[in-house]
Design an enzyme around this catalytic site. Sequence first.
Site, PDB file in Angstrom:
ATOM      1  N   ARG A 290       0.913  -1.404  -0.196  1.00  0.00           N
ATOM      2  CA  ARG A 290      -0.450   0.212  -0.476  1.00  0.00           C
ATOM      3  C   ARG A 290       0.948   1.357   0.012  1.00  0.00           C
ATOM      4  O   ARG A 290       2.011   1.352   0.840  1.00  0.00           O
ATOM      5  CB  ARG A 290      -0.770   0.223   1.274  1.00  0.00           C
ATOM      6  CG  ARG A 290      -1.540   0.991   1.760  1.00  0.00           C
ATOM      7  CD  ARG A 290      -2.669   0.809   2.568  1.00  0.00           C
ATOM      8  NE  ARG A 290      -3.758  -0.122   2.508  1.00  0.00           N
ATOM      9  CZ  ARG A 290      -3.640  -1.197   3.704  1.00  0.00           C
ATOM     10  NH1 ARG A 290      -2.629  -0.584   4.846  1.00  0.00           N
ATOM     11  NH2 ARG A 290      -4.279  -1.837   3.929  1.00  0.00           N
TER      12      ARG A 290
ATOM     13  N   ARG B 226      -0.804   6.337   9.796  1.00  0.00           N
ATOM     14  CA  ARG B 226      -1.537   5.777   8.160  1.00  0.00           C
ATOM     15  C   ARG B 226      -1.414   6.532   7.120  1.00  0.00           C
ATOM     16  O   ARG B 226      -1.476   8.682   7.620  1.00  0.00           O
ATOM     17  CB  ARG B 226      -2.150   4.554   8.067  1.00  0.00           C
ATOM     18  CG  ARG B 226      -1.553   3.777   9.423  1.00  0.00           C
ATOM     19  CD  ARG B 226      -2.029   2.060   8.551  1.00  0.00           C
ATOM     20  NE  ARG B 226      -1.718   1.366   9.669  1.00  0.00           N
ATOM     21  CZ  ARG B 226      -2.631  -0.188   9.656  1.00  0.00           C
ATOM     22  NH1 ARG B 226      -3.617  -0.416   8.697  1.00  0.00           N
ATOM     23  NH2 ARG B 226      -2.195  -1.141  10.618  1.00  0.00           N
TER      24      ARG B 226
ATOM     25  N   LYS C 200      -3.093   0.902  15.137  1.00  0.00           N
ATOM     26  CA  LYS C 200      -2.335   1.456  14.352  1.00  0.00           C
ATOM     27  C   LYS C 200      -3.403   2.780  14.571  1.00  0.00           C
ATOM     28  O   LYS C 200      -4.728   3.461  15.235  1.00  0.00           O
ATOM     29  CB  LYS C 200      -3.401   0.854  12.665  1.00  0.00           C
ATOM     30  CG  LYS C 200      -4.969   0.418  13.166  1.00  0.00           C
ATOM     31  CD  LYS C 200      -5.526  -0.248  12.244  1.00  0.00           C
ATOM     32  CE  LYS C 200      -6.731  -0.377  12.483  1.00  0.00           C
ATOM     33  NZ  LYS C 200      -7.918  -1.572  11.278  1.00  0.00           N
TER      34      LYS C 200
ATOM     35  N   LYS D 190      -4.904   6.984  12.637  1.00  0.00           N
ATOM     36  CA  LYS D 190      -5.531   7.385  10.887  1.00  0.00           C
ATOM     37  C   LYS D 190      -5.774   8.482  11.804  1.00  0.00           C
ATOM     38  O   LYS D 190      -6.110   8.742  12.101  1.00  0.00           O
ATOM     39  CB  LYS D 190      -6.309   6.306  10.623  1.00  0.00           C
ATOM     40  CG  LYS D 190      -5.974   5.173  10.132  1.00  0.00           C
ATOM     41  CD  LYS D 190      -7.483   4.544   9.970  1.00  0.00           C
ATOM     42  CE  LYS D 190      -7.012   2.913   9.218  1.00  0.00           C
ATOM     43  NZ  LYS D 190      -8.875   2.113   8.815  1.00  0.00           N
TER      44      LYS D 190
ATOM     45  N   CYS E  64     -14.402  -3.780   0.638  1.00  0.00           N
ATOM     46  CA  CYS E  64     -12.526  -4.139   1.043  1.00  0.00           C
ATOM     47  C   CYS E  64     -13.133  -5.386  -0.272  1.00  0.00           C
ATOM     48  O   CYS E  64     -13.165  -5.616  -1.130  1.00  0.00           O
ATOM     49  CB  CYS E  64     -13.021  -4.242   2.267  1.00  0.00           C
ATOM     50  SG  CYS E  64     -13.816  -6.197   3.091  1.00  0.00           S
TER      51      CYS E  64
ATOM     52  N   CYS F 255      -6.629 -11.311   1.125  1.00  0.00           N
ATOM     53  CA  CYS F 255      -7.131 -10.803   1.904  1.00  0.00           C
ATOM     54  C   CYS F 255      -6.798 -12.413   3.808  1.00  0.00           C
ATOM     55  O   CYS F 255      -8.034 -12.696   3.550  1.00  0.00           O
ATOM     56  CB  CYS F 255      -8.096 -10.237   2.845  1.00  0.00           C
ATOM     57  SG  CYS F 255      -7.756  -9.193   4.300  1.00  0.00           S
TER      58      CYS F 255
ATOM     59  N   CYS G 213     -14.951  -8.660   7.166  1.00  0.00           N
ATOM     60  CA  CYS G 213     -14.808  -9.429   8.307  1.00  0.00           C
ATOM     61  C   CYS G 213     -14.764  -7.752   9.064  1.00  0.00           C
ATOM     62  O   CYS G 213     -15.330  -6.929   8.674  1.00  0.00           O
ATOM     63  CB  CYS G 213     -13.393  -9.561   8.465  1.00  0.00           C
ATOM     64  SG  CYS G 213     -12.541  -8.515   8.527  1.00  0.00           S
TER      65      CYS G 213
ATOM     66  N   CYS H 256     -12.375  -2.090   7.498  1.00  0.00           N
ATOM     67  CA  CYS H 256     -11.664  -1.370   5.653  1.00  0.00           C
ATOM     68  C   CYS H 256     -12.664  -0.945   4.718  1.00  0.00           C
ATOM     69  O   CYS H 256     -12.463  -0.434   4.034  1.00  0.00           O
ATOM     70  CB  CYS H 256     -11.058  -1.764   4.984  1.00  0.00           C
ATOM     71  SG  CYS H 256      -9.088  -3.685   6.339  1.00  0.00           S
TER      72      CYS H 256
END
Length: 563
Positions: A74, A144, A206, A208, A426, A432, A472, A476
């Site tokens: 990414r 990110r 993470k 964002k 996603c 994935c 899931c 995303c």
Amino acid sequence: MTEQKLSDNERLKRQSNFLRGTIEQDLDDRITGGFTADNFQLIRFHGMYQQDDRDIRAERAKQKLEPLQNVMLRARMPGGVITPKQWLAIDKFADEHTSYGSIRLTTRQTFQFHGVLKPNIKLMHQTLNKIGIDSIATAGDVNRNVLCTTNPVESELHQQAYEWAKKISEHLLPKTRAYAEIWLDGEKLETTDEEPILGSNYLPRKFKTTVVIPPQNDVDVHANDLNFIAIADNGQLVGFNVLVGGGLAMTHGDHSTYPRRADDFGFIPLEKTLDIAAAVVTTQRDWGNRSNRKNAKTKYTLDRVGSDVFKAEVEKRAGIKFEDSRPYEFTDRGDRIGWVEGIDGKHHLALFIENGRLLDYPNKPLKTGVAEIAKVHRGDFRMTANQNLIVAGVLAKDKAKIEQIARDHGLMDDSVSEQRKNSMACVSLPTCPLAMAEAERFLPEFVTDVEGILAKHGLNEDENIILRVTGCPNGCGRAMLAEIGLVGKAPGRYNLHLGGNRNGTRVPKMYRENITVAQIMDEMDSLVGRWATERQQNEGFGDFTIRAGIIDEVKISMRDFYA
């Protein structure tokens, strides 16, 4: 009180020598196509996830072969802006060095390569570096890729906001030289790495960040830890309202995890932007949960210590008091598909790319089409957080040529419905490793069925429902900010969530759990039928489900319903 044991990821980061680990040694190991031990996790800080093709995993196991290991990369593209020259370079790499041959536009306003085998990984990073692109900190426990509203109409304001998105991204990047040393053959210096903002153990989880220009909420601010809402005066950016603590990820069956709206901390002047960004990040760095990764995001820190306490600490660290928030309103979050003219007289063409997947399909060579546009385009491209692509800055004399290329390659299709334009998924299967159910491959046919239901109940072609599917519960595809959100539970089964709104400021609530696609269609047939006959004027589907008592409204987060 007994101190809780740290998660193993904390050991991994501490022992990694500032994200180096033994990645270089793994690169030289040709016995396996993957990365071993800690390096499996460490490569994420360098922008990559190890994956395999799950469609062929069982067959390879029968042949006593390991899964077909590869990486997904990414890129770091603050604000999603990319030049035609850069585009042609990534197009060429996708053709020659990826297993799938595609470019995937993501909900993080960047692109992904899928299916890069180990011998090509270093070449990939060096190819990107030559054109001014990297993948530093697009995954892992760091800040990110920073999003920014594309807003092609208010060109001057967008440029100002975009510049701040780049500044925030650079300010919060890891300072370690590990990326340059490993992938770009950078000189190994005998120096002590320092991470003044992220810390030697980086963040608990993470993080964002977005910059958004009202009235468009195309970046879905409530999906992010830190958001800067642009406040303008006479077309000039004067500061930001700051929202903190949004996030959508959860774990099935674990009520200690939940999606949550961001809290409004207040207004700041432009000159304090980087100070506030660093203060929020360092507060989360020091106060976040490092024992339970499922509760390590900023949203949980705010709920645990109190939003007011967190805000006061940010003010202390930044040396500023938040002012009262300035007025703003979100009215929409979709991309304006088709041509729009900016205030600078230049034209912008937003291309709808279903699921963001650019590939040459039979009679629809999308990927080739974008490359052909890149060969003649004099402006730039903007990848959107809705997985679409804007050909930006087109002169009036070039409009016809650009449009002809787009139509010839299936990039412009007047028959695409508003429902399809407002549906998103996603990646999910087959790449994935977290996927529990289909999403990207499932969405096109599912939307066709939804279009049929809308038509059955007499709704015109301009009406639609914000619809999103994730394979899931990790969020995303941002299903937990949709009017109808499907969250994968098992092959062919999803949790059905209702009650989000059109401007993306409300989390939906689970309506039915672990149901089949046929059951979902039955539910939607009934609900859409009621919406068509019982709604008030201009009432969106999500608002209707709450007013009609079909589902309870989520005020802040799903924690309200678990308590």
